[in-house]
Design a protein around this motif. Sequence first.
Motif, PDB file in Angstrom:
ATOM      1  N   GLU A  87       0.780  -1.219   0.073  1.00  0.00           N
ATOM      2  CA  GLU A  87      -0.192   0.156  -0.143  1.00  0.00           C
ATOM      3  C   GLU A  87       0.776   1.392   0.045  1.00  0.00           C
ATOM      4  O   GLU A  87       0.520   2.422  -0.301  1.00  0.00           O
ATOM      5  CB  GLU A  87      -1.076  -0.066   1.262  1.00  0.00           C
ATOM      6  N   ASP A 472      -6.307  -7.568   1.307  1.00  0.00           N
ATOM      7  CA  ASP A 472      -6.279  -6.134   1.441  1.00  0.00           C
ATOM      8  C   ASP A 472      -7.368  -5.522   0.953  1.00  0.00           C
ATOM      9  O   ASP A 472      -7.818  -4.490   1.233  1.00  0.00           O
ATOM     10  CB  ASP A 472      -5.300  -5.805   0.540  1.00  0.00           C
ATOM     11  N   CYS A 473      -8.167  -6.276   0.065  1.00  0.00           N
ATOM     12  CA  CYS A 473      -9.466  -5.495  -0.657  1.00  0.00           C
ATOM     13  C   CYS A 473     -10.739  -6.716  -0.354  1.00  0.00           C
ATOM     14  O   CYS A 473     -11.644  -5.980  -0.998  1.00  0.00           O
ATOM     15  CB  CYS A 473      -8.970  -5.143  -2.118  1.00  0.00           C
ATOM     16  N   ARG A 475     -14.361  -7.895   0.551  1.00  0.00           N
ATOM     17  CA  ARG A 475     -15.355  -7.139   0.978  1.00  0.00           C
ATOM     18  C   ARG A 475     -16.256  -7.958   1.510  1.00  0.00           C
ATOM     19  O   ARG A 475     -17.019  -8.726   1.039  1.00  0.00           O
ATOM     20  CB  ARG A 475     -16.274  -6.225  -0.041  1.00  0.00           C
ATOM     21  N   VAL A 504     -12.766  -7.878  -4.773  1.00  0.00           N
ATOM     22  CA  VAL A 504     -12.945  -6.591  -5.196  1.00  0.00           C
ATOM     23  C   VAL A 504     -11.839  -6.098  -6.112  1.00  0.00           C
ATOM     24  O   VAL A 504     -12.032  -5.805  -7.514  1.00  0.00           O
ATOM     25  CB  VAL A 504     -12.933  -5.584  -3.886  1.00  0.00           C
ATOM     26  N   CYS A 506      -7.432  -4.500  -5.988  1.00  0.00           N
ATOM     27  CA  CYS A 506      -6.802  -3.606  -5.472  1.00  0.00           C
ATOM     28  C   CYS A 506      -5.304  -3.617  -6.240  1.00  0.00           C
ATOM     29  O   CYS A 506      -5.029  -4.586  -6.847  1.00  0.00           O
ATOM     30  CB  CYS A 506      -6.643  -3.405  -4.080  1.00  0.00           C
TER      31      CYS A 506
END
Length: 580
Positions: A87, A472-473, A475, A504, A506
């Motif tokens: 990130e 990390d992404c 949902r 999702v 990322c």
Amino acid sequence: MLTRLSGRRRGPRAAATREEAGIDHPILAGLIAGGRIEGAAAARARARAVETGLPLPVVLRELELLGEEEWVEAAVEHLGVERATTEEVPAEPLLDGVFARSFLRHNRLLPLAADARELRLAMADPADAALVHAAAVASGRAIVPVVMPLAAVEAAHARYWDQGAEAIARIVADLGEEEGGGETTDPVGEAEEAPVVRLVDQLLADGVRLRASDLHVEPTADRLRVRFRVHGSLREAAAPPARLGPAVVSRIKILAGLDVAERRLPQDGRTRLQICGRQVDLRVATMPTIHGESVVVRILDHSQRRVGLGELGLPPDIEARFSRQLGAPHGMLLVTGPTGSGKTTTLYAALQQLDATAAKIVSIEDPIEYQLPGITQIQVRPEIGLDFARVLRAVLRHDPDTVMVGETRDPETAEVAIHAALTGHLLLTTLHTNTAAGAVARLLDMGVEPYLLASVVRGVLGQRLVGLLCPDCRRPEAADAGERELLRRAGLAAEEGVTLFRPVGCRSCEGVGYVGRVGIFEFLEVDEEIREAIRARASTQELLALARGRGMTTMFEDGAAKCLAGRTTLQDVCRVTENW
């Protein structure tokens, strides 16, 4: 004035001085002291790093001495540096122009953040003081070194400078591509030209960067279609113009040592290349189609760390029972599933659990995907009569303790394998069946006598691969009524409001939503009651019902549990197990 750096940062004399001083690298010294790597192997890695000018963790990866994560953990522990996350990677290159791209790529450096005084610099090897000093001089800032896995640094470099569509567009521009240009009249000659060589190199590099298992090059009536299989699903990629199809195919055939002039018959070949600084094996298969030759390239990245049995995703009870059967002195253990379900990975993990020092372990494979230390590995060659059955007969005369047969695909191999398991050997093999219980019917169909089968089979592990959600992404969402019913069918509590997770996409997962695959499993352990059922030629459904009554968990149930744990999706589990 800022100094622009390029290429390698130290001469051979400086590197040799450090080597002559011995293993003085703090991270490497900590790994040696912890027993994670032997001193001789560490010295060999240091010598190769001196010879090539590559960072030490790159050499350790190439020599398959240490995994990337293990290096990062050791750096944090023994050097006290911070671990950087994906990130933190800037959307665009930071301080572009201060450092030459070749300098950053060769040394696996990635600027993360900078102000007037400091530069936070992700490094594959943060213990390299000379490199830290060189970066400080070039940037005019104090360097704050942090550690990041090699793959993450290389992926960032590729995203900055090697994006598939942009890179291919630049290469095509070098060819002088014109609107409406016709097909090349000399694909073999054009395959040797620099732009086509770069084009194929780019496609292969994109495949390695995406961690694809396969590259598909498929000519159609109006275009050349390029797709990568990533985490089990095909993904469309940037493709060159249709007229370059024959030249691209010819270039791949040249790399694999195939007959470029033969376009009417299927061909198979293989090669080993250095791609993105990694040792990669390519298995190439061509097939003539109505619009030209179609090519599939299987990508085997040797830098990917081999996983142990405990990292496959086996439920604890299945892992314990499978491990117990691995400790048996004789008998047969089977791993079942369709092509691409991870059977070979499971067998490799099982072999690594065995003591190759105290026992002679032999594997018979087609192909040998990864080299395992301490194990005698044999490549079958059917074209010269060296098939599984013939090799297995020869192996049994070499006093093995454990034998792995890559696949039992015909009655002759099944007969020899059963004989090996009966005569005091532990035999591991795979079958293409949909369920663990289905392996019994498959071997009976091959002509194995029920009483022999009941005597030798110790257990059957069935498996599939499903997408591993990006942590990390992913949902969380409340499960709908249909999903709750599926969870209840798996024997799980599924009250209203129960949470499942969705993909999702990322930066960490390249927008896919997944970061790999994980196995779902079932294990049919053969006890005396099930042996009696095998002797009586019980059907697959009867065997399954008997095993379920004795506590067997199915692949669907294991997959549903992994969905509740946020590791995968119920849709993926249902797709591979056909439970809807």
